[in-house]
Design a protein around this motif. Structure first.
Motif, PDB file in Angstrom:
ATOM      1  N   SER A 145       0.864  -1.180   0.000  1.00  0.00           N
ATOM      2  CA  SER A 145       0.000   0.000   0.000  1.00  0.00           C
ATOM      3  C   SER A 145       0.896   1.225   0.000  1.00  0.00           C
ATOM      4  CB  SER A 145      -0.902  -0.003   1.232  1.00  0.00           C
ATOM      5  OG  SER A 145      -1.734  -1.147   1.235  1.00  0.00           O
ATOM      6  N   ILE A 146       0.500   2.226  -0.786  1.00  0.00           N
ATOM      7  CA  ILE A 146       1.394   3.367  -1.024  1.00  0.00           C
ATOM      8  C   ILE A 146       0.647   4.681  -0.830  1.00  0.00           C
ATOM      9  CG2 ILE A 146       2.858   4.519  -2.727  1.00  0.00           C
ATOM     10  CD1 ILE A 146       3.386   1.826  -4.018  1.00  0.00           C
ATOM     11  N   GLY A 147       1.279   5.592  -0.104  1.00  0.00           N
ATOM     12  CA  GLY A 147       0.777   6.958   0.030  1.00  0.00           C
ATOM     13  C   GLY A 147       1.745   7.923  -0.639  1.00  0.00           C
ATOM     14  N   ARG A 182      -2.739  -0.564  -3.383  1.00  0.00           N
ATOM     15  CA  ARG A 182      -3.201   0.605  -4.131  1.00  0.00           C
ATOM     16  C   ARG A 182      -2.437   1.840  -3.686  1.00  0.00           C
ATOM     17  NH1 ARG A 182      -8.938   0.676  -3.992  1.00  0.00           N
ATOM     18  NH2 ARG A 182      -8.702  -1.555  -3.676  1.00  0.00           N
ATOM     19  N   ILE A 183      -2.662   2.928  -4.394  1.00  0.00           N
ATOM     20  CA  ILE A 183      -1.975   4.190  -4.140  1.00  0.00           C
ATOM     21  C   ILE A 183      -3.010   5.242  -3.794  1.00  0.00           C
ATOM     22  CG2 ILE A 183      -0.470   5.972  -5.115  1.00  0.00           C
ATOM     23  CD1 ILE A 183       0.331   3.744  -7.238  1.00  0.00           C
ATOM     24  N   CYS A 184      -2.795   5.973  -2.701  1.00  0.00           N
ATOM     25  CA  CYS A 184      -3.634   7.125  -2.365  1.00  0.00           C
ATOM     26  C   CYS A 184      -2.775   8.381  -2.351  1.00  0.00           C
ATOM     27  CB  CYS A 184      -4.323   6.934  -1.015  1.00  0.00           C
ATOM     28  SG  CYS A 184      -5.800   5.901  -1.083  1.00  0.00           S
ATOM     29  N   VAL A 185      -3.389   9.477  -2.703  1.00  0.00           N
ATOM     30  CA  VAL A 185      -2.680  10.746  -2.831  1.00  0.00           C
ATOM     31  C   VAL A 185      -3.249  11.753  -1.852  1.00  0.00           C
ATOM     32  CG1 VAL A 185      -2.009  12.597  -4.399  1.00  0.00           C
ATOM     33  CG2 VAL A 185      -2.332  10.280  -5.276  1.00  0.00           C
ATOM     34  N   ALA A 186      -2.373  12.455  -1.140  1.00  0.00           N
ATOM     35  CA  ALA A 186      -2.797  13.468  -0.174  1.00  0.00           C
ATOM     36  C   ALA A 186      -2.847  14.836  -0.816  1.00  0.00           C
ATOM     37  CB  ALA A 186      -1.819  13.515   1.006  1.00  0.00           C
TER      38      ALA A 186
END
Length: 216
Positions: A145-147, A182-186
């Motif tokens: 998991s990626i931020g 998955r990738i989430c973006v701040a």
């Protein structure tokens, strides 16, 4: 473009022994310098923070030496998918399965492309490791998991490395909550124009308590 800094006393980049990436506390110093450099030159900067999904299962099922082999494999993926100027470390101490990559002079589309290469590379890994003195196992299917957080000049006027890490960590936690791998973006408005720069097959858009987060 910067190169990896070296320890003032020994002239060497300090490395994390299990992975060969930059030692965490040395990374903090280098990364803070990069934030200052980005601020001084009006450059964007990005941070990728990743956590291996269900990594404890690897240690429990295959042993800690196999876990170390997975960590080395992830470090290899990061080296293969990033630039020489990017700064990668293992985060979380001697047993940590979290990693961070600071991307100098990188805006959101470039950071997302790197994050996706890392995510896909980890998913494609096939790692063979000894599980007993007489038996080896091939481990596949590891995910991460990626931020991702990015700052531009206006942000950097007031924010520092800790803020960037907090934003990336918020994104990482969202990726975990919404299904892993998955990738989430701040700090990206999901209704804004920037939200169209990610992959066409984004799987969800959600709100966090403090930041708008987009899953890619």
């Amino acid at each position: 473009m910067p190169t990896h800094r070296r320890c003032d006393s020994c002239g060497q980049v300090l490395e994390d022994r299990p992975t060969g990436l930059i030692e965490r506390w040395h990374w903090d110093e280098i990364a803070a310098d990069e934030i200052a450099r980005a601020r001084g030159h009006g450059l964007s900067i990005a941070l990728i923070m990743l956590d291996l999904d269900r990594f404890k299962d690897v240690n429990d099922n295959y042993g800690h030496l196999a876990g170390d082999a997975i960590l080395r494999g992830v470090a290899d993926v990061i080296r293969q998918t990033t630039r020489p100027v990017d700064l990668a470390c293992r985060y979380g101490g001697s047993a940590g399965d979290e990693f961070m990559v600071l991307l100098p002079d990188a805006e959101l589309p470039a950071a997302l492309a790197v994050a996706e290469r890392i995510r896909a590379g980890i998913s494609d890994m096939s790692v063979t490791a000894k599980v007993t003195r007489d038996l080896s196992a091939t481990i596949e299917g590891q995910t991460a998991s990626i931020g991702v957080a990015t700052y531009c000049l206006g942000d950097l006027a007031e924010l520092d490395l800790e803020d960037l890490m907090l934003d990336a960590d918020v994104s990482l936690r969202a990726a975990k909550r919404h299904g892993r791998d998955r990738i989430c973006v701040a700090n990206v408005d999901v209704t804004g124009e920037q939200a169209t720069t990610g992959r066409a097959d984004r799987r969800l858009a959600s709100w966090s308590r403090f930041r708008r987060l987009r899953s890619v």
